[in-house]
Design a protein around this motif. Sequence first.
Motif, PDB file in Angstrom:
ATOM      1  N   ALA A  49       7.264   9.186  24.523  1.00 48.63           N
ATOM      2  CA  ALA A  49       8.821   9.212  24.454  1.00 48.63           C
ATOM      3  C   ALA A  49       9.384   8.600  25.829  1.00 48.63           C
ATOM      4  O   ALA A  49      10.290   7.717  25.668  1.00 48.63           O
ATOM      5  CB  ALA A  49       9.426  10.578  24.051  1.00 48.63           C
ATOM      6  N   ALA A  50       8.833   8.983  26.818  1.00 42.32           N
ATOM      7  CA  ALA A  50       9.444   8.554  28.168  1.00 42.32           C
ATOM      8  C   ALA A  50       9.217   7.109  28.436  1.00 42.32           C
ATOM      9  O   ALA A  50      10.084   6.192  28.624  1.00 42.32           O
ATOM     10  CB  ALA A  50       8.867   9.298  29.259  1.00 42.32           C
ATOM     11  N   VAL A  51       8.302   6.481  28.121  1.00 42.48           N
ATOM     12  CA  VAL A  51       7.697   5.270  28.113  1.00 42.48           C
ATOM     13  C   VAL A  51       8.599   4.455  27.154  1.00 42.48           C
ATOM     14  O   VAL A  51       9.237   3.054  27.581  1.00 42.48           O
ATOM     15  CB  VAL A  51       6.038   5.108  27.905  1.00 42.48           C
ATOM     16  N   ASN A  61       7.787   2.751  17.016  1.00 46.43           N
ATOM     17  CA  ASN A  61       7.624   1.148  17.301  1.00 46.43           C
ATOM     18  C   ASN A  61       6.450   1.305  18.140  1.00 46.43           C
ATOM     19  O   ASN A  61       5.796   0.380  18.252  1.00 46.43           O
ATOM     20  CB  ASN A  61       8.680   0.444  17.502  1.00 46.43           C
ATOM     21  N   LEU A  62       6.552   2.167  19.182  1.00 43.90           N
ATOM     22  CA  LEU A  62       5.766   1.927  20.493  1.00 43.90           C
ATOM     23  C   LEU A  62       4.175   2.555  19.989  1.00 43.90           C
ATOM     24  O   LEU A  62       3.014   1.710  20.212  1.00 43.90           O
ATOM     25  CB  LEU A  62       6.182   2.915  21.694  1.00 43.90           C
ATOM     26  N   TYR A  63       4.085   3.473  19.173  1.00 48.69           N
ATOM     27  CA  TYR A  63       2.985   3.960  18.664  1.00 48.69           C
ATOM     28  C   TYR A  63       2.428   2.843  17.806  1.00 48.69           C
ATOM     29  O   TYR A  63       1.028   2.519  17.964  1.00 48.69           O
ATOM     30  CB  TYR A  63       3.099   5.255  17.804  1.00 48.69           C
ATOM     31  N   ARG A  64       3.078   2.345  17.024  1.00 48.31           N
ATOM     32  CA  ARG A  64       2.790   1.209  16.070  1.00 48.31           C
ATOM     33  C   ARG A  64       2.197  -0.007  16.834  1.00 48.31           C
ATOM     34  O   ARG A  64       1.105  -0.729  16.545  1.00 48.31           O
ATOM     35  CB  ARG A  64       3.821   0.808  15.088  1.00 48.31           C
ATOM     36  N   ALA A  65       2.930  -0.338  18.013  1.00 47.59           N
ATOM     37  CA  ALA A  65       2.437  -1.716  18.641  1.00 47.59           C
ATOM     38  C   ALA A  65       1.224  -1.401  19.330  1.00 47.59           C
ATOM     39  O   ALA A  65       0.436  -2.343  19.590  1.00 47.59           O
ATOM     40  CB  ALA A  65       3.810  -1.949  19.718  1.00 47.59           C
ATOM     41  N   LEU A  66       1.020  -0.237  19.813  1.00 51.36           N
ATOM     42  CA  LEU A  66      -0.220  -0.036  20.908  1.00 51.36           C
ATOM     43  C   LEU A  66      -1.365   0.640  19.935  1.00 51.36           C
ATOM     44  O   LEU A  66      -2.261   1.321  20.802  1.00 51.36           O
ATOM     45  CB  LEU A  66       0.207   0.918  21.928  1.00 51.36           C
ATOM     46  N   PRO A  72       0.818  -6.633  19.038  1.00 49.89           N
ATOM     47  CA  PRO A  72       2.206  -6.821  19.656  1.00 49.89           C
ATOM     48  C   PRO A  72       2.647  -8.104  20.279  1.00 49.89           C
ATOM     49  O   PRO A  72       1.845  -8.777  20.446  1.00 49.89           O
ATOM     50  CB  PRO A  72       2.288  -5.686  20.767  1.00 49.89           C
ATOM     51  N   GLU A  73       4.087  -8.326  20.195  1.00 51.15           N
ATOM     52  CA  GLU A  73       4.820  -9.604  20.802  1.00 51.15           C
ATOM     53  C   GLU A  73       4.377  -9.419  22.352  1.00 51.15           C
ATOM     54  O   GLU A  73       4.176  -8.337  22.853  1.00 51.15           O
ATOM     55  CB  GLU A  73       6.175  -9.567  20.630  1.00 51.15           C
TER      56      GLU A  73
END
Length: 99
Positions: A49-51, A61-66, A72-73
Amino acid sequence: MVKTRPFDAAEVLDSPEMIAAWLTEAFGSDDPALMTRAIGAVARSQGMAAVAGKAGLSRENLYRALGGDARPEFGTVIKVLHALGIDLIAKPRTGAQVS
């Protein structure tokens, strides 16, 4: 019977030096999925959440991208690395020739 659980790098990435070593090793693999998962482990170690907030992304979206399977773009990767306090630095590969 001994119970074990899968290794999670996020549990041991507790210093800037350890994080840099982890990412350097992953980036040297030439495997984009491994690199993405390594960045994800670092992000989890710092709190997703902080990142996500620092990177201007939603946590989902961060979980999905990583997740490792995603691609990821590059801009997203840079935002996340900067949110983690990581700079990418170019250096010549050993034995590389520029033609």
